[in-house]
Design a protein around this motif. Structure first.
Motif, mmCIF file in Angstrom:
data_model
loop_
_atom_site.group_PDB
_atom_site.id
_atom_site.type_symbol
_atom_site.label_atom_id
_atom_site.label_comp_id
_atom_site.label_asym_id
_atom_site.label_seq_id
_atom_site.Cartn_x
_atom_site.Cartn_y
_atom_site.Cartn_z
ATOM 1 N N GLU A 52 76.573 61.272 -24.796
ATOM 2 C CA GLU A 52 76.297 60.086 -25.610
ATOM 3 C C GLU A 52 74.802 59.743 -25.649
ATOM 4 N N ASP A 53 74.441 58.489 -25.339
ATOM 5 C CA ASP A 53 73.051 58.050 -25.520
ATOM 6 C C ASP A 53 72.069 58.755 -24.584
ATOM 7 N N LEU A 54 72.540 59.282 -23.457
ATOM 8 C CA LEU A 54 71.643 60.034 -22.575
ATOM 9 C C LEU A 54 71.086 61.253 -23.303
ATOM 10 N N TYR A 55 71.940 61.895 -24.090
ATOM 11 C CA TYR A 55 71.478 63.056 -24.853
ATOM 12 C C TYR A 55 70.486 62.628 -25.940
ATOM 13 N N THR A 56 70.802 61.533 -26.643
ATOM 14 C CA THR A 56 69.947 61.078 -27.738
ATOM 15 C C THR A 56 68.572 60.660 -27.231
ATOM 16 N N LYS A 57 68.540 59.938 -26.113
ATOM 17 C CA LYS A 57 67.272 59.403 -25.604
ATOM 18 C C LYS A 57 66.436 60.437 -24.862
ATOM 19 N N ILE A 58 67.095 61.349 -24.161
ATOM 20 C CA ILE A 58 66.360 62.278 -23.299
ATOM 21 C C ILE A 58 66.660 63.738 -23.633
ATOM 22 N N GLY A 59 67.945 64.067 -23.681
ATOM 23 C CA GLY A 59 68.350 65.460 -23.763
ATOM 24 C C GLY A 59 67.785 66.224 -24.930
ATOM 25 N N ARG A 60 67.863 65.662 -26.131
ATOM 26 C CA ARG A 60 67.422 66.411 -27.315
ATOM 27 C C ARG A 60 65.930 66.717 -27.284
ATOM 28 N N TRP A 61 65.135 65.803 -26.703
ATOM 29 C CA TRP A 61 63.692 66.029 -26.620
ATOM 30 C C TRP A 61 63.369 67.128 -25.616
ATOM 31 N N VAL A 62 64.065 67.103 -24.490
ATOM 32 C CA VAL A 62 63.858 68.150 -23.480
ATOM 33 C C VAL A 62 64.224 69.517 -24.054
ATOM 34 N N LEU A 63 65.348 69.593 -24.742
ATOM 35 C CA LEU A 63 65.805 70.861 -25.299
ATOM 36 C C LEU A 63 64.891 71.339 -26.421
ATOM 37 N N ALA A 64 64.406 70.415 -27.228
ATOM 38 C CA ALA A 64 63.519 70.782 -28.328
ATOM 39 C C ALA A 64 62.246 71.444 -27.806
ATOM 40 N N PHE A 65 61.660 70.832 -26.797
ATOM 41 C CA PHE A 65 60.378 71.352 -26.320
ATOM 42 C C PHE A 65 60.527 72.488 -25.314
ATOM 43 N N SER A 66 61.734 72.694 -24.810
ATOM 44 C CA SER A 66 61.948 73.858 -23.939
ATOM 45 C C SER A 66 61.860 75.151 -24.754
ATOM 46 N N VAL A 67 62.288 75.106 -26.017
ATOM 47 C CA VAL A 67 62.131 76.275 -26.892
ATOM 48 C C VAL A 67 60.656 76.583 -27.075
ATOM 49 N N LEU A 68 59.873 75.542 -27.327
ATOM 50 C CA LEU A 68 58.427 75.708 -27.491
ATOM 51 C C LEU A 68 57.788 76.239 -26.215
ATOM 52 N N ALA A 69 58.213 75.694 -25.073
ATOM 53 C CA ALA A 69 57.651 76.128 -23.792
ATOM 54 C C ALA A 69 57.924 77.608 -23.544
#
Length: 246
Positions: free
Chosen positions: A167-184
């Protein structure tokens, strides 16, 4: 192929950040879409990723390994099995925690510790997809296009499950971490030099993870799935791979 890889990574970041904004994913035709995507993903895995395991096996056989590893037959396939085992185990922990929280705490999501574990695992997963982009696509622009199409839909399927679960944990934190892990992962590949042996083991592990997550997240329930859509997706990606990637 620096420019194509940059464009693919930017596309992956956008997909991760804005998956929740794709409103039609909540509508009934989604089942056909997911069936279409799962067919394409399975075709990509079986016709592109799995054959690479044979190549990686040859790489491993030519390398100098610790004695205990040399005793293992088909070691790259074992690495793929490890990828399946890791993500299956995490999925089981998540489901168990969610089930217990519903029964004991009247909560609809797993514990935050499970969220951290799952996001950490998928950060590694996404990082490998970014890291191995150039290795799995080579010098063929069409291969970058197919890589982007297949893994974008794969990310969307994974993200929907993670959002529904956390739920909101993914929206607030998870999606950003996953997005930039691809970049990393991509930056790490561009700024370092990995041996063929390292690439072999990382690719094999990723292949196992992709197989498990496709079966877990992309194949709809039998009653909700669409076999024609599944078949169209499978044939479409199979033809693209045969025609565009030599």
């Amino acid at each position: 192929m620096f420019i194509p890889s940059v464009l693919v990574i930017i596309g992956f970041i956008i997909v991760h950040i804005f998956t929740d904004a794709i409103k039609f994913l909540d509508e009934r035709p989604t089942n056909r879409l997911i069936s279409l995507v799962s067919g394409g993903s399975i075709a990509y895995v079986l016709l592109h990723l799995v054959p690479e395991l044979t190549h990686y096996r040859e790489v491993v056989e030519e390398a100098t390994l610790p004695g205990w590893l040399e005793e293992i037959d088909y070691v790259t396939y074992v690495a793929a099995l490890l990828g399946i085992a890791v993500f299956y185990g995490i999925n089981q922990l998540s489901e168990k925690s969610e089930r217990e929280n519903k029964e004991e705490k009247n909560l609809t999501r797993p514990d935050k510790s499970i969220f951290a574990l799952e996001i950490g695992a998928f950060s590694l997963y996404n990082g490998l997809i970014g890291y191995l982009l150039a290795e799995l696509s080579g010098e063929n622009i069409a291969a970058y296009f197919i890589y982007f199409i297949v893994f974008s839909f794969h990310f969307i399927a994974n993200n929907r499950i993670l959002h529904l679960t956390h739920e909101d944990l993914y929206t607030k934190i998870g999606r950003w971490v996953l997005a930039f892990s691809v970049l990393a992962g991509w930056i790490l590949y561009e700024t370092t030099h990995a041996s063929d042996l390292t690439i072999a083991f990382l690719s094999s592990f990723l292949t196992g993870g992709v197989v498990l997550n496709i079966l877990n997240d992309e194949l709809p329930d039998e009653k909700k799935s669409s076999y024609p859509a599944f078949l169209v997706g499978m044939v479409f990606i199979a033809v693209l791979l045969q025609v565009l990637i030599k």
